[in-house]
Design a protein around this motif. Structure first.
Motif, PDB file in Angstrom:
ATOM      1  N   ASN A 184      -4.073  -1.311  -5.166  1.00 57.98           N
ATOM      2  CA  ASN A 184      -5.154  -0.378  -5.501  1.00 57.98           C
ATOM      3  C   ASN A 184      -6.522  -1.026  -5.334  1.00 57.98           C
ATOM      4  N   LEU A 206       0.823  -1.208   0.000  1.00 53.07           N
ATOM      5  CA  LEU A 206       0.000   0.000   0.000  1.00 53.07           C
ATOM      6  C   LEU A 206       0.859   1.261   0.000  1.00 53.07           C
ATOM      7  N   THR A 207       1.993   1.212   0.676  1.00 54.30           N
ATOM      8  CA  THR A 207       2.894   2.361   0.665  1.00 54.30           C
ATOM      9  C   THR A 207       3.498   2.542  -0.718  1.00 54.30           C
ATOM     10  N   TYR A 249      -7.267  -1.004  -1.614  1.00 56.56           N
ATOM     11  CA  TYR A 249      -7.640   0.361  -1.223  1.00 56.56           C
ATOM     12  C   TYR A 249      -9.044   0.700  -1.681  1.00 56.56           C
ATOM     13  N   ASP A 290     -12.223   1.566   0.633  1.00 58.11           N
ATOM     14  CA  ASP A 290     -12.732   2.934   0.527  1.00 58.11           C
ATOM     15  C   ASP A 290     -14.182   2.968   0.035  1.00 58.11           C
ATOM     16  N   SER A 348       1.061   4.292  -2.842  1.00 57.28           N
ATOM     17  CA  SER A 348       0.984   5.720  -2.540  1.00 57.28           C
ATOM     18  C   SER A 348       2.211   6.479  -3.013  1.00 57.28           C
ATOM     19  N   ALA A 349       3.369   5.832  -2.933  1.00 59.32           N
ATOM     20  CA  ALA A 349       4.619   6.523  -3.285  1.00 59.32           C
ATOM     21  C   ALA A 349       5.513   5.594  -4.096  1.00 59.32           C
TER      22      ALA A 349
END
Length: 273
Positions: A253, A85-86, A256, A260, A89-90
């Motif tokens: 993704n 997940l990190t 996530y 979400d 994000s980056a």
């Protein structure tokens, strides 16, 4: 090169038994890195050597590397998901993804290796002399289990959320140590804890792989404070594999988006006011 305003002759040396370098060579553990270590020493042997400041014997190295393999990767654990997940994000920061996974090494994941080694070391240090027979080991282990239970504490290394009938890694570590003739008091006590768990707790709990790895590392002479570091070293390889797979076949993704898009607001519980 020292700053021009600093007299190099006045600087006290910083002592190290690890690595140094000059314009012409790199030295590690007192050896020329390029000529004496590269291609001649495995990474596992080097990791052992860097911490213990001695080269492992062949049997010790076999056990040590088995521990590293045992702890490398366990699938979609929280540490692996944190790394994935990190990275989502980056993606420009692979170091951030690796760090995110390593920071999750705690009391439920990876930290059990340290916790078990510490528990066993503390227990053995509290006793004058080692048990001689299996019966004495069992009596000692049973007293520890009952003490921990009475205090409301768990015995680290006992039980596993998935491998209820036995962790497949545990007998391998015991077998390697026995075959190499390096079974020590930590592994002996850990085995006794497994034998007496049903008598002490009312149900038989398996000895988990993280715990037996902690016992093995303690028998190899490593102090409890460093044991989690080896678990993190092993998991680094697993996390790198997880991130590499995330690059090839991403799932982060999807995770996530599912969380979400299925988030539902609920009113906070009333505080009585």
């Amino acid at each position: 090169m020292p700053h021009p305003s600093i007299n190099a002759d006045s600087i006290a040396p910083y002592s190290t038994s690890l690595g140094t370098s000059s314009a012409t060579e790199i030295r590690l553990l007192g050896h020329d890195l390029a000529d004496e270590l590269m291609g001649k020493v495995s990474f596992g042997e080097l990791a052992f050597w860097l911490v213990a400041l001695r080269r492992p014997q062949p049997g010790e190295l076999r056990l040590f590397e088995a521990v590293l393999v045992a702890l490398a990767d366990h699938g979609f654990t929280p540490t692996a998901l944190a790394a994935r997940l990190t990275y989502l994000s980056a993606p420009e920061s692979i170091q951030g993804a690796m760090a995110a996974g390593l920071l999750g090494g705690g009391s439920r994941f990876l930290g059990v290796t340290e916790d078990t080694g510490r528990f066993l070391s503390t227990a053995l240090a509290s006793r004058e002399g080692l048990p001689i027979s299996e019966t004495e080991w069992d009596d000692f282990a049973l007293s520890l289990v009952r003490t921990e239970r009475a205090a409301g504490r768990i015995v680290p290394g006992l039980g596993h959320p998935n491998h209820k009938g036995g962790d497949p890694r545990t007998p391998i570590i015991f077998d390697i140590a026995a075959h190499e003739g390096i079974t020590g008091p930590h592994l002996a006590l850990f085995a006794a804890l497994g034998r007496v768990s049903e008598r002490g707790l009312g149900k038989k709990l398996p000895l988990n792989g993280a715990g037996v790895c902690g016992a093995a590392l303690a028998d190899l002479g490593f102090p409890p404070d460093i044991l989690r570091g080896f678990a993190l070293l092993a998991r680094s390889a697993g996390l790198l594999g997880q991130i590499s797979e995330e690059m090839r076949a991403p799932i982060a993704n999807r995770i996530y988006m599912e969380v979400d898009r299925n988030a539902q607001y609920v009113s906070p519980p009333s505080d009585g006011t």
